[in-house]
Motif scaffolding. Structure first.
Motif, PDB file in Angstrom:
ATOM      1  N   TRP A 258       0.715  -1.341   0.044  1.00 26.52           N
ATOM      2  CA  TRP A 258      -0.114   0.085   0.000  1.00 26.52           C
ATOM      3  C   TRP A 258       0.880   1.269   0.047  1.00 26.52           C
ATOM      4  CZ3 TRP A 258      -0.410   4.192   2.980  1.00 26.52           C
ATOM      5  CH2 TRP A 258      -1.499   5.162   2.710  1.00 26.52           C
ATOM      6  N   ALA A 259       1.764   1.167   0.844  1.00 26.43           N
ATOM      7  CA  ALA A 259       2.903   2.395   1.143  1.00 26.43           C
ATOM      8  C   ALA A 259       3.363   2.769  -0.348  1.00 26.43           C
ATOM      9  CB  ALA A 259       3.876   2.314   1.896  1.00 26.43           C
ATOM     10  N   ARG A 260       3.810   1.754  -1.192  1.00 24.24           N
ATOM     11  CA  ARG A 260       4.635   1.990  -2.272  1.00 24.24           C
ATOM     12  C   ARG A 260       3.492   2.437  -3.512  1.00 24.24           C
ATOM     13  NH1 ARG A 260       9.654   0.001  -1.998  1.00 24.24           N
ATOM     14  NH2 ARG A 260      10.050  -1.249  -0.334  1.00 24.24           N
ATOM     15  N   ALA A 261       2.456   1.897  -3.453  1.00 23.67           N
ATOM     16  CA  ALA A 261       1.314   2.173  -4.557  1.00 23.67           C
ATOM     17  C   ALA A 261       0.768   3.614  -4.199  1.00 23.67           C
ATOM     18  CB  ALA A 261       0.200   1.420  -4.220  1.00 23.67           C
ATOM     19  N   ASN A 262       1.095   4.284  -2.779  1.00 23.77           N
ATOM     20  CA  ASN A 262       0.596   5.527  -2.455  1.00 23.77           C
ATOM     21  C   ASN A 262       1.775   6.416  -2.138  1.00 23.77           C
ATOM     22  OD1 ASN A 262      -2.675   5.432  -2.224  1.00 23.77           O
ATOM     23  ND2 ASN A 262      -1.824   3.316  -1.371  1.00 23.77           N
TER      24      ASN A 262
END
Length: 269
Positions: A258-262
């Motif tokens: 999630w952190a990498r996508a956002n």
């Protein structure tokens, strides 16, 4: 019979619409304040309105509905829904003793079939750190070791769609969590890796934390610090980390993914 999604342009409601369509639902109705600006998919029937002003027309022909949080007037909404012939409501709420408990009580007292969704801390809540990341590279909070299993809003929406489209969820309260237990300091470390920059967790007082979060969270800051960061610390062994996959059949989103996508969202207002 149609499925009505209330709060259809809200963070989770919009994702519920997408998840229903992805699962093959063909009769989805979306309740939104401004249909022209909603930019909902063409196959969705869009109805103007909101939970503070709901007419019976929004519920006509509806069999099931997703109920966005609405503690202020939930009883009134449910009364209109029942009179219009709605049979099953899937609500986003929380345990009866929580701030959202009034929603659970009203839904169970409505006479409608129900399914409760009780999610843990949202992964998206870490976006409240964005300003601190951009301006100082230091996250200020009271407890570095507090551990939870944050869940992505998309996964909550996937569970909602599953409960709306499949039998077997009536009368059930689904406690939802992400797939891994992480401390606050570990969340910061994942975000630092995603952004490829140094970010430090600094243990801070209640007052320092409120000051640091106020520019991002506004009027909700004090409540969030007191009720989530200070008083909310569920025992790690009690967290339902397999709940999303158990219900949907698909693995839940990890915080690292999630952190990498956002990542870009942490660097913009």
């Amino acid at each position: 019979m149609a499925i009505l999604v209330t709060g259809a342009t809200g963070n989770i409601g919009r994702m519920v619409v997408d998840q229903l369509l992805a699962c093959g639902a063909s009769d989805v109705r979306a309740l939104t304040i401004d249909p022209e600006r909603a930019a909902l998919p063409a196959e969705v029937e869009v109805v103007e309105g909101h939970l503070g002003r709901v007419g019976s027309a929004a519920f006509a022909g509806v069999d099931r509905m997703y109920l966005a949080p609405s503690p202020g007037n939930v009883a009134e909404v449910l009364e209109v829904a029942r009179a219009a012939g709605v049979r099953h409501v899937v609500d986003l709420s929380g345990e009866p003793e929580s701030w959202w408990g009034s929603v659970c009580d009203a839904v169970e007292g409505s006479g409608l079939e129900w399914t409760h969704l009780w999610p843990a801390d949202f992964m998206e809540n870490t976006l409240s750190w964005s300003r601190q990341i951009r301006e100082t590279g230091v996250i200020r909070e009271p407890h570095a070791d507090t551990a939870t299993a944050p869940i992505a809003m998309k996964d909550i929406a996937a569970v909602a769609a599953t409960a709306l489209l499949n039998d077997g969820h009536v009368g059930r309260a689904h406690s939802l969590a992400g797939p891994e237990i992480l401390t606050r300091a570990e969340l910061v470390a994942h975000i630092a890796d995603a952004l490829d920059r140094d970010i430090t967790f600094r243990t801070s007082t209640r007052e320092e934390t409120i000051t640091a979060l106020q520019p991002s969270m506004g009027d909700n800051t004090t409540w969030y610090v007191d009720n989530v960061l200070i008083d909310f610390a569920p025992p790690p062994q009690s967290l339902p980390i397999t709940s999303v996959e158990d219900i949907t059949g698909h693995p839940a989103t990890t915080f690292d993914d999630w952190a990498r996508a956002n990542a870009a969202r942490f660097l913009t207002d």
